[in-house]
Design a protein around this motif. Sequence first.
Motif, PDB file in Angstrom:
ATOM      1  N   GLY A  88     -16.787  15.593  33.186  1.00 55.63           N
ATOM      2  CA  GLY A  88     -16.359  14.206  33.298  1.00 55.63           C
ATOM      3  C   GLY A  88     -16.478  13.659  34.708  1.00 55.63           C
ATOM      4  O   GLY A  88     -15.807  12.692  35.061  1.00 55.63           O
ATOM      5  N   LEU A  89     -17.330  14.279  35.506  1.00 56.87           N
ATOM      6  CA  LEU A  89     -17.496  13.858  36.898  1.00 56.87           C
ATOM      7  C   LEU A  89     -18.542  12.749  36.977  1.00 56.87           C
ATOM      8  O   LEU A  89     -19.452  12.665  36.165  1.00 56.87           O
ATOM      9  N   SER A  90     -18.436  11.924  38.000  1.00 56.29           N
ATOM     10  CA  SER A  90     -19.259  10.714  38.052  1.00 56.29           C
ATOM     11  C   SER A  90     -20.644  10.920  38.663  1.00 56.29           C
ATOM     12  O   SER A  90     -21.470  10.034  38.574  1.00 56.29           O
ATOM     13  N   GLY A  91     -20.917  12.040  39.256  1.00 58.08           N
ATOM     14  CA  GLY A  91     -22.162  12.203  39.994  1.00 58.08           C
ATOM     15  C   GLY A  91     -23.296  12.872  39.249  1.00 58.08           C
ATOM     16  O   GLY A  91     -24.232  13.376  39.870  1.00 58.08           O
ATOM     17  N   ALA A  92     -23.293  12.893  37.933  1.00 59.49           N
ATOM     18  CA  ALA A  92     -24.293  13.640  37.168  1.00 59.49           C
ATOM     19  C   ALA A  92     -25.719  13.166  37.402  1.00 59.49           C
ATOM     20  O   ALA A  92     -26.658  13.952  37.305  1.00 59.49           O
ATOM     21  N   ASP A  93     -25.900  11.905  37.730  1.00 59.93           N
ATOM     22  CA  ASP A  93     -27.254  11.388  37.930  1.00 59.93           C
ATOM     23  C   ASP A  93     -27.718  11.492  39.384  1.00 59.93           C
ATOM     24  O   ASP A  93     -28.848  11.125  39.697  1.00 59.93           O
ATOM     25  N   LEU A  94     -26.891  12.018  40.275  1.00 60.20           N
ATOM     26  CA  LEU A  94     -27.245  12.054  41.696  1.00 60.20           C
ATOM     27  C   LEU A  94     -28.141  13.216  42.111  1.00 60.20           C
ATOM     28  O   LEU A  94     -29.059  13.023  42.915  1.00 60.20           O
ATOM     29  N   PRO A  95     -27.929  14.442  41.614  1.00 68.88           N
ATOM     30  CA  PRO A  95     -28.830  15.527  42.013  1.00 68.88           C
ATOM     31  C   PRO A  95     -30.252  15.236  41.535  1.00 68.88           C
ATOM     32  O   PRO A  95     -30.495  14.950  40.366  1.00 68.88           O
ATOM     33  N   THR A  96     -31.184  15.304  42.469  1.00 68.47           N
ATOM     34  CA  THR A  96     -32.576  14.948  42.210  1.00 68.47           C
ATOM     35  C   THR A  96     -33.471  16.122  42.570  1.00 68.47           C
ATOM     36  O   THR A  96     -33.382  16.644  43.679  1.00 68.47           O
ATOM     37  N   LEU A  97     -34.325  16.512  41.649  1.00 71.86           N
ATOM     38  CA  LEU A  97     -35.274  17.603  41.868  1.00 71.86           C
ATOM     39  C   LEU A  97     -36.656  17.013  42.091  1.00 71.86           C
ATOM     40  O   LEU A  97     -37.114  16.174  41.324  1.00 71.86           O
ATOM     41  N   ALA A  98     -37.319  17.462  43.144  1.00 70.54           N
ATOM     42  CA  ALA A  98     -38.706  17.056  43.417  1.00 70.54           C
ATOM     43  C   ALA A  98     -39.540  18.309  43.582  1.00 70.54           C
ATOM     44  O   ALA A  98     -39.041  19.363  43.984  1.00 70.54           O
ATOM     45  N   TRP A  99     -40.843  18.195  43.286  1.00 66.57           N
ATOM     46  CA  TRP A  99     -41.723  19.353  43.417  1.00 66.57           C
ATOM     47  C   TRP A  99     -43.127  18.905  43.772  1.00 66.57           C
ATOM     48  O   TRP A  99     -43.527  17.777  43.515  1.00 66.57           O
ATOM     49  N   SER A 100     -43.867  19.832  44.354  1.00 58.70           N
ATOM     50  CA  SER A 100     -45.265  19.600  44.710  1.00 58.70           C
ATOM     51  C   SER A 100     -46.104  19.491  43.455  1.00 58.70           C
ATOM     52  O   SER A 100     -45.741  20.026  42.399  1.00 58.70           O
ATOM     53  N   GLU A 101     -47.249  18.851  43.575  1.00 59.34           N
ATOM     54  CA  GLU A 101     -48.151  18.653  42.439  1.00 59.34           C
ATOM     55  C   GLU A 101     -48.663  19.952  41.847  1.00 59.34           C
ATOM     56  O   GLU A 101     -48.967  20.026  40.665  1.00 59.34           O
ATOM     57  N   ASP A 102     -48.768  20.997  42.661  1.00 58.51           N
ATOM     58  CA  ASP A 102     -49.405  22.236  42.225  1.00 58.51           C
ATOM     59  C   ASP A 102     -48.441  23.286  41.678  1.00 58.51           C
ATOM     60  O   ASP A 102     -48.818  24.439  41.484  1.00 58.51           O
ATOM     61  N   VAL A 103     -47.190  22.902  41.409  1.00 60.85           N
ATOM     62  CA  VAL A 103     -46.214  23.845  40.871  1.00 60.85           C
ATOM     63  C   VAL A 103     -45.549  23.253  39.626  1.00 60.85           C
ATOM     64  O   VAL A 103     -45.572  22.053  39.409  1.00 60.85           O
ATOM     65  N   ASP A 104     -44.946  24.128  38.838  1.00 66.11           N
ATOM     66  CA  ASP A 104     -44.274  23.713  37.609  1.00 66.11           C
ATOM     67  C   ASP A 104     -42.829  24.207  37.657  1.00 66.11           C
ATOM     68  O   ASP A 104     -42.587  25.418  37.593  1.00 66.11           O
ATOM     69  N   PRO A 105     -41.853  23.304  37.746  1.00 60.47           N
ATOM     70  CA  PRO A 105     -40.458  23.745  37.835  1.00 60.47           C
ATOM     71  C   PRO A 105     -39.940  24.401  36.554  1.00 60.47           C
ATOM     72  O   PRO A 105     -38.971  25.149  36.602  1.00 60.47           O
TER      73      PRO A 105
END
Length: 114
Positions: A88-105
């Motif tokens: 029930g915390l308000s920050g669920a949309d804040l963590p953001t994952l980014a990755w390089s074009e040549d990798v698959d998370p």
Amino acid sequence: MIVTAGAFASAVQATDQPPILIMLNSCLSAAQLERLVSKVVPFAIGMADEIDDGDAITYAARFYANVANGQSIYAAHAAGRAALELGGLSGADLPTLAWSEDVDPTATHLVKPD
């Protein structure tokens, strides 16, 4: 003390085996992600806005627990965000994952279970 982006990148790269992932678990850190994944590491996580300390800790704890259990970076990130929602915390949309074009998370695992 303020650490410049260049100094931080130099420190991260000054190892025989640079990290695969950097987590910037601080407010407004998502602005740095594209630069990190284009020049420093293949994966980076940051916060899109201000995040409460408890929310940041909850996200990180679930993320790292899932990484330790052999989940992919993507699944661990999703689990961290889900932990915020479930709590029930308000920050669920804040963590953001980014990755390089040549990798698959979804296919990258930092820990391989025995």
